[in-house]
Design a protein around this motif. Structure first.
Motif, PDB file in Angstrom:
ATOM      1  N   ASN A 302       0.911  -1.108  -0.040  1.00  0.00           N
ATOM      2  CA  ASN A 302       0.091   0.041  -0.071  1.00  0.00           C
ATOM      3  C   ASN A 302       0.888   1.387   0.017  1.00  0.00           C
ATOM      4  O   ASN A 302       0.468   2.116  -0.703  1.00  0.00           O
ATOM      5  N   ALA A 303       2.120   1.189   0.874  1.00  0.00           N
ATOM      6  CA  ALA A 303       2.975   2.285   0.837  1.00  0.00           C
ATOM      7  C   ALA A 303       3.513   2.436  -0.520  1.00  0.00           C
ATOM      8  O   ALA A 303       3.765   3.672  -0.887  1.00  0.00           O
ATOM      9  N   LEU A 304       3.967   1.453  -1.065  1.00  0.00           N
ATOM     10  CA  LEU A 304       4.658   1.597  -2.353  1.00  0.00           C
ATOM     11  C   LEU A 304       3.788   2.174  -3.481  1.00  0.00           C
ATOM     12  O   LEU A 304       3.976   2.970  -4.388  1.00  0.00           O
ATOM     13  N   ALA A 305       2.327   1.856  -3.432  1.00  0.00           N
ATOM     14  CA  ALA A 305       1.457   2.446  -4.341  1.00  0.00           C
ATOM     15  C   ALA A 305       1.276   3.872  -4.132  1.00  0.00           C
ATOM     16  O   ALA A 305       1.359   4.785  -4.929  1.00  0.00           O
ATOM     17  N   ALA A 306       1.530   4.404  -2.771  1.00  0.00           N
ATOM     18  CA  ALA A 306       1.337   5.648  -2.419  1.00  0.00           C
ATOM     19  C   ALA A 306       2.563   6.473  -2.916  1.00  0.00           C
ATOM     20  O   ALA A 306       2.698   7.681  -3.561  1.00  0.00           O
ATOM     21  N   ILE A 307       3.741   5.570  -2.669  1.00  0.00           N
ATOM     22  CA  ILE A 307       5.059   6.375  -3.090  1.00  0.00           C
ATOM     23  C   ILE A 307       5.094   6.554  -4.631  1.00  0.00           C
ATOM     24  O   ILE A 307       5.281   7.736  -5.306  1.00  0.00           O
ATOM     25  N   SER A 308       4.316   5.672  -5.456  1.00  0.00           N
ATOM     26  CA  SER A 308       4.389   5.684  -6.890  1.00  0.00           C
ATOM     27  C   SER A 308       3.687   6.721  -7.342  1.00  0.00           C
ATOM     28  O   SER A 308       4.013   7.373  -8.382  1.00  0.00           O
ATOM     29  N   VAL A 309       2.549   7.116  -6.800  1.00  0.00           N
ATOM     30  CA  VAL A 309       1.935   8.272  -7.294  1.00  0.00           C
ATOM     31  C   VAL A 309       2.366   9.550  -6.585  1.00  0.00           C
ATOM     32  O   VAL A 309       2.498  10.805  -7.437  1.00  0.00           O
ATOM     33  N   CYS A 310       2.652   9.679  -5.433  1.00  0.00           N
ATOM     34  CA  CYS A 310       3.090  10.833  -4.799  1.00  0.00           C
ATOM     35  C   CYS A 310       4.147  11.352  -5.307  1.00  0.00           C
ATOM     36  O   CYS A 310       4.516  12.668  -5.512  1.00  0.00           O
ATOM     37  N   ARG A 311       5.074  10.433  -5.780  1.00  0.00           N
ATOM     38  CA  ARG A 311       6.496  10.957  -6.441  1.00  0.00           C
ATOM     39  C   ARG A 311       6.392  11.914  -7.474  1.00  0.00           C
ATOM     40  O   ARG A 311       7.044  12.882  -8.221  1.00  0.00           O
ATOM     41  N   HIS A 312       4.965  12.032  -8.266  1.00  0.00           N
ATOM     42  CA  HIS A 312       4.664  12.589  -9.461  1.00  0.00           C
ATOM     43  C   HIS A 312       4.138  13.999  -9.092  1.00  0.00           C
ATOM     44  O   HIS A 312       3.973  14.818  -9.906  1.00  0.00           O
ATOM     45  N   PHE A 313       3.980  14.360  -7.722  1.00  0.00           N
ATOM     46  CA  PHE A 313       3.835  15.690  -7.203  1.00  0.00           C
ATOM     47  C   PHE A 313       4.920  16.594  -6.876  1.00  0.00           C
ATOM     48  O   PHE A 313       6.034  15.830  -6.589  1.00  0.00           O
ATOM     49  N   ASP A 314       4.689  17.681  -6.791  1.00  0.00           N
ATOM     50  CA  ASP A 314       5.807  18.560  -6.350  1.00  0.00           C
ATOM     51  C   ASP A 314       5.895  18.524  -4.900  1.00  0.00           C
ATOM     52  O   ASP A 314       5.233  19.652  -4.042  1.00  0.00           O
ATOM     53  N   LEU A 315       6.523  17.786  -4.213  1.00  0.00           N
ATOM     54  CA  LEU A 315       6.770  17.547  -2.840  1.00  0.00           C
ATOM     55  C   LEU A 315       8.050  16.866  -2.538  1.00  0.00           C
ATOM     56  O   LEU A 315       8.895  16.194  -3.458  1.00  0.00           O
ATOM     57  N   SER A 316       8.469  16.857  -1.290  1.00  0.00           N
ATOM     58  CA  SER A 316       9.619  16.476  -0.839  1.00  0.00           C
ATOM     59  C   SER A 316       9.810  14.963  -0.579  1.00  0.00           C
ATOM     60  O   SER A 316       8.681  14.451  -0.081  1.00  0.00           O
ATOM     61  N   ASP A 317      11.012  14.194  -0.372  1.00  0.00           N
ATOM     62  CA  ASP A 317      10.985  12.815   0.452  1.00  0.00           C
ATOM     63  C   ASP A 317      10.656  12.955   1.656  1.00  0.00           C
ATOM     64  O   ASP A 317       9.761  12.058   2.305  1.00  0.00           O
ATOM     65  N   LYS A 318      10.832  14.229   2.441  1.00  0.00           N
ATOM     66  CA  LYS A 318      10.414  14.352   3.764  1.00  0.00           C
ATOM     67  C   LYS A 318       8.920  13.975   3.841  1.00  0.00           C
ATOM     68  O   LYS A 318       8.220  13.579   4.994  1.00  0.00           O
TER      69      LYS A 318
END
Length: 486
Positions: A302-318
């Motif tokens: 579930n977290a991988l899915a969230a990471i996969s989509v959220c990395r396409h937004f303008d946000l930081s690793d933190k």
């Protein structure tokens, strides 16, 4: 709005009247018809809206959208379409002025994990200051407001209405659980999602009112990847290639498979007072060291899915790391505050499969004792009760058998059915018919290092007995018990 504008994206035939008339609203439930509205006759498994045309006309509907031939009184426009559900979706898009165009839209489909993944994505995006609303099992969530819905994926009108409200309240993103039935019944029709996510696939929702067979179920899941721009796929699921067959979107993958675009590895369990979760690392398109505040290997997916989509937004690793480390999902292995060095989790597990998953996961944390409190729903197949009893008896140190939504059945009859299953095992159990008394028993008898699972109710804040829903929130009950003890 003119009827002609509402129908601008539809293919239709005018059987009667004209389309140059003003329409006050688009209604598909005859009980909600108001003067001057267009009544759309939906056909479902149990109900055919065409039967309620007389009621709609009596209440003042001035236009009918039908699949069947129909002659209405003079002054009423009758529009014939091939599929009224698709027409409703397209008309709703027009009525609410294309709200999806003003949001970044994310849809999630899969047998398990949708609700948790929605919560994870929202937690990450809001950590980055991106106001995000959600639609799913928990209802429509906009800010701190929760609006209850009848289905995980509501009708298209409610979806479009909700998205317009989201835009009006300053939301920039929307995450929706796209259930197989929601896709089958065209509830998400008219939206081209920016991102579509596939979590996993297993046998479920097969029956007369749901899907004819497993093939139809899979086909309905795959529909999402014909109405999104980018598909994010769990590559470890054995059906992943079937799900994206005939897709029209770009594809990225995630999983433990080294061929995935984002690869998870080095996963381990985390358990400390007040925190139970998982740790894992990622390589590939995103390199992170992640802690997730939800237990089990499925939380990695579930977290991988969230990471996969959220990395396409303008946000930081933190933002990603903090969002995942702080996420809570109401009623999904939800840890609640306790006085003592044990853990109480509230979970929605209400069938054998979900109980097997959560209890097997929690056994990996090697608790002092694993105590499972559960009941079973009334007016539901008895096999479910036998299976739940057997699973809990096999995997729990102690089962506390109690009530759930008994509906129109006697609680003790349901409990006797559960005992049929549990007696196939060597598992110890106690019977405490009143659910509040059962929760108190679990708390008063808790030992250091125990994990106690209150299963079945999850996010629900009611108990249904004899056709009446009574308020019951297990979080409130736990707090009241601790207040009375202290």
């Amino acid at each position: 709005m003119k009827l002609s504008q509402l129908l601008s994206q539809c293919e239709y035939t005018v059987l009667q009247g004209n389309i140059d008339i003003d329409i006050a609203d688009v209604i598909y439930d005859s009980r909600k018809v108001t003067p001057g509205c267009a009544f759309v006759c939906l056909k479902g498994f149990n109900v055919d809206g065409h039967k309620y045309i007389p009621d709609a006309l009596e209440k003042g509907a001035t236009a009918l959208v039908v699949e069947d031939e129909f002659t209405a009184p003079a002054g009423v426009s009758v529009i014939k379409v091939d599929n009224t559900r698709i027409a409703l979706a397209k008309m709703s898009v027009e009525y609410f002025s294309h709200p999806a165009d003003e949001l970044t839209t994310i849809a999630i489909t899969g047998t398990k994990g949708k609700t948790t993944t929605v919560a994870m994505i929202r937690s990450v995006l809001e950590n980055a200051g991106i106001k995000t609303a959600t639609i799913g099992t928990l209802g429509i969530v906009i800010g701190n407001q929760i609006y209850k819905t009848n289905n995980t994926t509501p009708e298209s009108y409610e979806i479009q209405q909700a998205m317009r409200k989201m835009v009006n309240e300053g939301c920039k993103a929307m995450v929706i659980e796209a259930s197989s039935l929601g896709l089958k019944w065209h509830r998400t029709h008219g939206i081209t999602f920016d991102y579509g996510i596939f979590t996993n696939f297993s046998n479920d929702h097969i029956g007369k009112a749901e899907h004819a067979d497993i093939d139809e179920y899979l086909e309905c899941k795959s529909l999402l990847f014909k109405q999104c721009k980018l598909g994010l796929i769990n590559r470890d699921d054995e059906k992943w290639q079937d799900v994206i067959k005939d897709h029209t979107c770009e594809i990225e993958t995630y999983g433990f498979d080294k061929e995935a675009d984002i690869v998870a590895h080095s996963d381990s369990l985390i358990a400390r007072p007040g925190y139970i979760g998982v740790h894992f690392e990622t390589t590939g398109a995103k390199e992170l060291s992640v802690d997730v505040a939800i237990p089990g290997r499925f939380s990695v997916y579930n977290a991988l899915a969230a990471i996969s989509v959220c990395r396409h937004f303008d946000l930081s690793d933190k933002n990603i790391l903090d969002g995942l480390n702080e996420v809570k999902v109401k009623g999904r292995v939800e840890a609640v505050p306790v006085v003592g060095d044990y853990t109480i989790l509230i979970d929605y597990a209400h069938n054998a499969l979900s109980m097997e998953n959560i209890l097997s996961t929690l056994r990996e944390y090697k608790p002092n004792r694993l105590i499972t409190m559960f009941g079973a729903g009334g007016d539901r197949p008895k096999d479910r009760r036998y299976e739940m009893g057997e699973v809990s008896g096999r995997l729990s140190t102690l089962s506390v058998i109690t009530e759930d939504n008994s509906r129109f059945e006697d609680v003790m009859d349901i409990i006797e059915d559960i005992k049929v299953g549990i007696n196939k095992t060597d598992g110890e159990y106690v019977v405490i018919p009143n659910r509040i008394d059962a929760i108190r028993y679990c708390i008063e008898n808790a030992q250091s290092g125990d994990i106690i699972v209150l299963a079945g109710k999850g996010h629900e804040d009611y108990q249904e007995i004899r056709g009446v829903k009574y308020h019951m929130d297990e979080r409130e009950i736990i707090a009241e018990i601790f207040d009375s003890i202290n």
